[in-house]
Each structure stands twice: as C-alpha cells, then as structure tokens.
Scaffold this motif. Structure first.
Motif, short mmCIF file in Angstrom:
data_model
loop_
_atom_site.label_atom_id
_atom_site.label_comp_id
_atom_site.label_asym_id
_atom_site.label_seq_id
_atom_site.Cartn_x
_atom_site.Cartn_y
_atom_site.Cartn_z
N PRO A 1 -1.48 1.72 -9.35
CA PRO A 1 -0.49 3.18 -8.88
C PRO A 1 -2.11 4.60 -8.89
CG PRO A 1 1.06 2.77 -9.69
CD PRO A 1 0.17 1.35 -10.24
N ALA A 2 -2.86 4.19 -9.60
CA ALA A 2 -3.77 5.88 -9.83
C ALA A 2 -4.61 5.05 -8.44
CB ALA A 2 -4.30 5.54 -11.22
N ARG B 1 -3.66 6.03 -5.44
CA ARG B 1 -3.85 7.32 -4.80
C ARG B 1 -5.48 7.49 -5.05
NH1 ARG B 1 0.39 7.22 -8.97
NH2 ARG B 1 -1.29 8.20 -10.55
N GLN B 2 -6.16 7.11 -6.26
CA GLN B 2 -7.67 7.48 -5.40
C GLN B 2 -8.04 6.68 -4.00
OE1 GLN B 2 -9.48 5.13 -8.65
NE2 GLN B 2 -11.92 6.05 -8.39
N GLN C 1 -6.61 6.83 -0.72
CA GLN C 1 -6.00 7.46 -0.18
C GLN C 1 -6.24 8.77 -0.58
OE1 GLN C 1 -1.59 6.48 0.23
NE2 GLN C 1 -1.95 4.15 0.07
N ASP C 2 -6.32 9.47 -1.38
CA ASP C 2 -6.70 10.98 -1.51
C ASP C 2 -7.97 11.15 -0.88
OD1 ASP C 2 -3.21 10.84 -1.51
OD2 ASP C 2 -3.66 11.02 -4.63
N PRO D 1 2.23 8.01 4.28
CA PRO D 1 2.50 7.43 3.33
C PRO D 1 4.02 8.67 3.03
CG PRO D 1 0.13 7.77 3.71
CD PRO D 1 0.29 7.46 4.94
N GLN D 2 3.92 9.51 3.62
CA GLN D 2 4.66 11.24 2.93
C GLN D 2 5.99 10.42 3.58
OE1 GLN D 2 2.64 13.84 5.20
NE2 GLN D 2 1.64 14.54 3.22
N GLN E 1 0.65 -1.27 -0.30
CA GLN E 1 0.14 0.47 -0.38
C GLN E 1 0.52 1.07 -0.42
OE1 GLN E 1 -3.05 -0.01 -0.71
NE2 GLN E 1 -3.86 -2.32 0.46
N GLY F 1 2.26 1.64 -4.54
CA GLY F 1 1.77 2.45 -5.57
C GLY F 1 1.27 0.61 -6.32
#
Length: 653
Positions: free
Chosen positions: A304-305, A308-309, A311-312, A356-357, A290, A293
């Motif tokens: 990966p997209a 991001r979908q 988590q963002d 994540p950062q 996770q 990606g």
C-alpha cells in the motif's frame, strides 16, 4: 454531626478517591471510512444508469467514426460495476466483443505494468529510483551535463531523450527484434537537460523494461506474467508477441475502418512501452488492485505504501497545469483527482482513468485507426455525469492579459521530437503559432489537431489561461522574464512546447522551401519544353562547348534536387500512413533518397559553372536570371540539409 453520619461521609469520600485513582478505560468509536463527497447535481453511479448512458453514446460513436469495436469497463468500490462490448471483434464473421475474453491492444497503457514491475523490484531493494541506470545495464547510456539517467526520470519522462521511431513497430516477423535488442540498437540523444522538462519517451519505458529483465533474471514477458498478470487472475492478458495459441483466437482483429479488411497482428519491438494485449475485464482487475492498495482477490502485487508513493508523487512542468505522478499522469477534471494513462497503436486506442478518492475506475479500448475523439468524449462525459464541476462564475480577463500574452506570441515546437536526425523535418511542419486577438486573448491552433479550428484562451491567473469555450488551461513557465516553455492540460504531464528560434521558424523556412522546390520544378520542366519549342521552330541550340555541358548538368542537378525533396515528402506521408513500414526494411529506400541528395549537392558545382558561363558569354537576360535562381536554390538546399540533418551516415531516427 452524629458519629454514624461522619462514618458514612468518610466512606463515601474514600470511595470517590478510589474511583478517581482508578485507570480510566477509553473505548474508541468504531472507525469508518470518510464519506465520499458527492457533487451537487451528480447522478448516482450504478450499473443501470451507466449502461443506459453508454448505450446512448457508444453505438452512435462507432458508426459515426467508422470504428469496428470497443469495450468499456467501470469499477467501483472493489468490484466490477459494468463491463460491456460494442461492435464486432471480427466484422466479417459478425463476432461480437466479449468484455471478458476479447483482447485489445493496450498501447502505452502497457507502461503502467512496466512501472509496477519496477516498483516491485524497488520494494525488494533490487532497484533504486535515483541510481544511475548504467548500474543495471550491460551497455552504456551517456551522461548529459555530467548527470546520468535515473529510473525516476524514466518514470516521469524527464531523462531528456529525443523521440525514437525506427523499428518501434515491426512490419513482419522477419523484422521483429524484441525489447532487449531494440533498446540496444540505438541510444537516442539526450537533447534536454535531465530532470528539467518532460519529453514523452517510448525508449525510456522500454529501457526500464530491459532493466526489469536484467535485475530479475527473467525475460520481461515472463516476469510480468508471473508477478502481475497471474496473481491478479488476468487470464486474458499477455505481453507475448505473437500471442499464445490459447489467446490468439480471442484477439480483436485490427481495422483501419470498420468496412476495411483486417490488418495483421501488430508487433511492437518496444514491448515494455506498448505490447500488452488484454480484455476489458482483465484490465478491471488491474484497476481494482491499484485502487485497493495493490491488492486484489487475495493477491498483493504492491505494498500500500508503494501505491501511495506512485499516486501521490507530483511533478508539474508548468505551474497550475496537470502534473505527472510516478508513472501515472494526472487527468484531473471537475475538481476530481484522476490519474491514468492513454494508449495508442496503429489500429487500437485505449484509456484508463482512476478516481482514487471515489474508488472508481474507467477503462475503454477502441478498434480503429482514429477514435475521432471518442476517448476524450467518454471520459469528459463520465466525469460530468457522475462528478460534475461546481457552478462557476465567469472570470474576467486579467488587467495584465495583453502584456503577458505578448510574451507568449510566437512559434513553438513540441519537446517530443527528433532533433539529431532527419526526422527533425517533421518538427518543421508541426510548429504551433500563438497570437493575440484585439481583446488580448491568446489564439492558438488545436494542439492535438493542427488542422482543427483555432482555440481562444483568456488569462485567469498570472500566466495561466483558460479555454474560452471549455475548461482546459494553458500555462507558461517563465525564467528571467522569458518564456521557457508552455503547455496545455491535456499533455502537460508528459510534454511541453518550446519557443522556436528565428533560424528554425517555419514562418520563413516553409515559404523558402516551397520557393526552391518551385524553382527546381520549373527548371526541370522547362528543359524539355524549350527543346520541343526549338525543334518546332527549327532553331538550333544556342549554346555549345562547355556552356552546353554545364547547362545540361545543371538541369540534371535540378532533377536530382526534386527527387531528393520528393523522397522526404514520401517518407513523411508513409509515416502518417503506416509507421510499421519505417523499419529496417525501409532502409534501402532511405539510402536511395540520400543518394539523390548527394547528387544534388554535387550538382551545386554544375549550377555555379552554368551561372558563370551565363554571365560571361553572350546571351539574353532570361538565361542569366534563371541560372542565378537555380544556383541560389541549390545553395538554400545546403541550409535544409544541415538544419534538418537530411544527409548522414546512420539511419537512426
């Protein structure tokens, strides 16, 4: 100017023009990942420091809270930084926890695997997050306000379902239904408008798991095993119940207390919502995928997209409080973005948190009935140690604090609640009361432990309060000058607290309930006492004929009322002690309680006739008074039966 010099200058100008017309080659500098911000005063997160810190925390916490075992895993920069077990997987045998092979129950962390499976099928075009889920089902979920349920609502707990408890766990193999049968057994009512407020729902996650099964054409256990566990090399992980023989011997035994006998393996009917068993290192592989990606060890479980979908995505029920991602919820602390999920069964408690950062993940699982707050202590301590908050200047209360706080004063009930069935009575006992102190600060109970010490909150922004003794925030959502709901950081992604109407307030309902039970108890107790006194004094019973008949029947009615209320109290206590016992095998006891309720309702006629005779026949004031008190108590029972749904044809809850 001489001719040779002119020729030289012409040649030089020609060369310069040619160079200017030539294509300019740009060579970009090599790309580097942006540096990760390290907060001032943070310790270096390395294996040695993390192990020393955990070794100082975990053994003491296990002993203090009488816990049998725990495992902690930390991942960083694409690898396992530390994996360590504490305590014993089998206390009697002295078997230590092996972070690589010892399995713990994951509880609701299982939902992250269900949401991952859903998103895999979304990638393949087989599922649409915003389509009516009935498209994928062989039974129907009724609309609410003309709107269907969508997978996005299931993943954000905004479908509006009431709480479901019945058969969530199975008491034994005879009562084990499995995920597919459980979601069809009873569809809970949608008691909230869709996509409006969060109400955490195990049913919603189980329903999503059944959709995965239907669309993929594979049993849910097989699908997750083939498309998530096996690709990630999660050899010591399974949704299967009971566990396969190869894994059963590695399962940590469940303990209420470290010194108590072990419990049997928990069977979770809502498998997609909470049935995963896994080792610490198996969970490390999931965290790394996770964080990277969707990829780990050469396997790509999500694009990966898509990661991001998930988590963002952000949906905040209360402005200023933590938000819900797509399947994940925010645990942000100290300015760090943290997403994750917690999990609870009866005997196991777990938590998974990703930074994540920072490329960091933390997982903990604990074996014991109550973790004593250890998960929160560990996550707070980890974040404060390695990602401390910047220094803060104490904020004074806003000038509007007293006026704003006055709008919040009152009683509230959790959105995660049963509403249409007899378990609504649990909500009556769990209401929280918000008050204001003389300084204008809000005073509340501890929302997660109503028996805990009161908490004080100071308004630091419009309709946003902060714990005077901590960092947690409380916020409210208002519409047209009225509080729609409020919440606190710890739970705001998945539930809110709704204002309780005056009719359903515990402020008067609980005293009334206590008073009528006292009346029934006194009437039932004084009946034989009065008979014994008359016999001792040699006095005959003054009543005769119909007066005697209705007097005796009214006393039988009081006993039936006592049995009715005692039965529901027993249900609530049993729920606290062992939720698995509230399954289909519990139905006979519930029917007996309802039978007592029917006798109690029928007994209202006897109480009324007894009061009529008391007031129309010669007699003292005591008989008149107690006959009226008994009748009023019986009539009050009708209010509780109606408002709490204590009598009904079905046993769904």
């Amino acid at each position: 100017m001489s001719r040779p010099l002119r020729l030289f200058l012409c040649a030089l100008l020609s060369m310069l023009a040619t160079a200017a017309m030539a294509q300019i080659e740009i060579r970009p500098l090599p790309e580097h990942a942006p540096p990760k911000p390290v907060p001032l005063g943070a310790r270096e997160l390395d294996a040695q420091d993390a192990e020393a810190w955990l070794d100082g925390l975990m053994p003491y916490a296990l002993k203090k809270n009488d816990l049998a075992a725990a495992v902690v895993v930390i991942v960083k920069d694409g690898q396992v930084l530390l994996a360590k077990g504490y305590g014993h997987a089998d206390v009697a045998a002295g078997k230590p926890v092996d972070p690589a092979t010892t399995l713990f129950r994951m509880g609701s962390i299982s939902k992250l695997f269900t949401w991952t499976a859903v998103m895999q099928l979304v990638e393949q075009g087989k599922l649409d997050l915003d389509a009516d889920v009935n498209t994928y089902l062989d039974f129907r979920i009724p609309p609410r306000d003309g709107k269907p349920v969508t997978l996005r609502e299931l993943m954000t707990h905004t479908a509006g379902f009431e709480e479901t408890i019945r058969n969530l766990f199975a008491s034994d193999a005879r009562h084990f239904l499995g995920n597919a049968a459980w979601v069809k057994e009873w569809v809970p009512e949608r008691v909230y408008a869709p996509d409006k407020l969060p109400a955490y729902s195990n049913y919603g996650a189980a329903l999503a798991g059944y959709i995965v099964q239907r669309v993929s054409g594979q049993p849910f256990d097989d699908y997750v095993e083939q498309h998530i566990l096996a690709p990630l090399g999660m050899q010591y992980a399974s949704f299967r119940q009971p566990l396969p023989k190869a894994l059963a011997s590695h399962m940590a035994l469940g303990y209420a207390r470290a010194g108590a006998p072990p419990r049997s393996f928990e069977l979770v009917n809502a498998a997609a919502a909470g049935a995963l068993s896994a080792s610490g290192e198996a969970m490390a592989r999931f965290m790394l995928a996770q964080l990277q990606g969707g990829s780990y060890g050469g396997a790509q479980i999500l694009a990966p997209a898509t990661v991001r979908q998930m988590q963002d995505y952000s949906r905040a029920a209360v402005p200023g409080l933590r938000a819900m991602a797509l399947g994940w919820y925010h645990m942000d602390r100290n300015g760090q973005v943290i997403i994750g999920h917690a999990g609870d069964t009866q005997w196991f408690h777990s938590e998974l948190a990703l930074y994540p950062q920072q490329g960091v993940g933390v997982f903990v699982a604990i074996d014991g009935r109550d973790d004593g707050g250890l998960r929160g202590q560990l996550l707070d301590g980890f974040t404060d140690r390695y990602f401390p908050a910047p220094p803060e200047v104490p904020q004074p209360a806003l000038a509007s604090a007293r006026k704003d706080g006055a709008l919040l004063a009152g009683r509230y009930a959790s959105s995660r609640a049963s509403v249409s069935n007899f378990m609504a009575m649990a909500g009556l006992f769990s209401q929280v009361r918000i008050e204001q102190d003389r300084n204008g600060d809000l005073v509340t109970p501890d929302f997660r432990n109503l028996a805990g010490a009161p908490r004080h909150w100071r308004e630091v922004a419009p309709f946003l309060w902060r714990d005077v003794d901590g960092r947690e925030r409380l916020g409210a959502k208002l519409e047209h000058g009225q509080v729609r709901w409020l919440s606190i950081d710890a739970v705001s992604p998945v539930l809110v607290f709704l204002p309780v109407s005056g009719w359903h307030s515990a402020a008067w309902n609980l005293p009334l309930l206590g008073l009528i039970v006292l009346v029934f108890a006194l009437v039932a107790l004084l009946w034989p006492v009065a008979a014994l006194v008359r016999r001792a004094c040699g006095k005959p019973f003054a009543l005769a004929g119909r007066s005697r008949l209705w007097y005796r029947l009214s006393r039988v009615a009081a006993i039936a009322q006592l049995l009715f209320y005692a039965g529901w109290l027993w249900v609530l206590l049993r729920l606290q002690a062992d939720i698995a016992s509230l399954g289909s095998g519990f139905d006979a006891a519930l029917r007996l309680i309802q039978l007592a309720g029917l006798l109690a309702v029928a007994g209202i006629a006897a109480a009324a006739m007894n009061a009529w005779h008391a007031w129309h026949a010669p007699g003292g004031w005591w008989r008149k008074l107690n006959s009226v008190a008994l009748l009023l108590a019986c009539l009050a029972t009708l209010w509780f039966i109606g408002s709490l749904h204590l009598l009904g044809l079905h046993l769904d809850y």
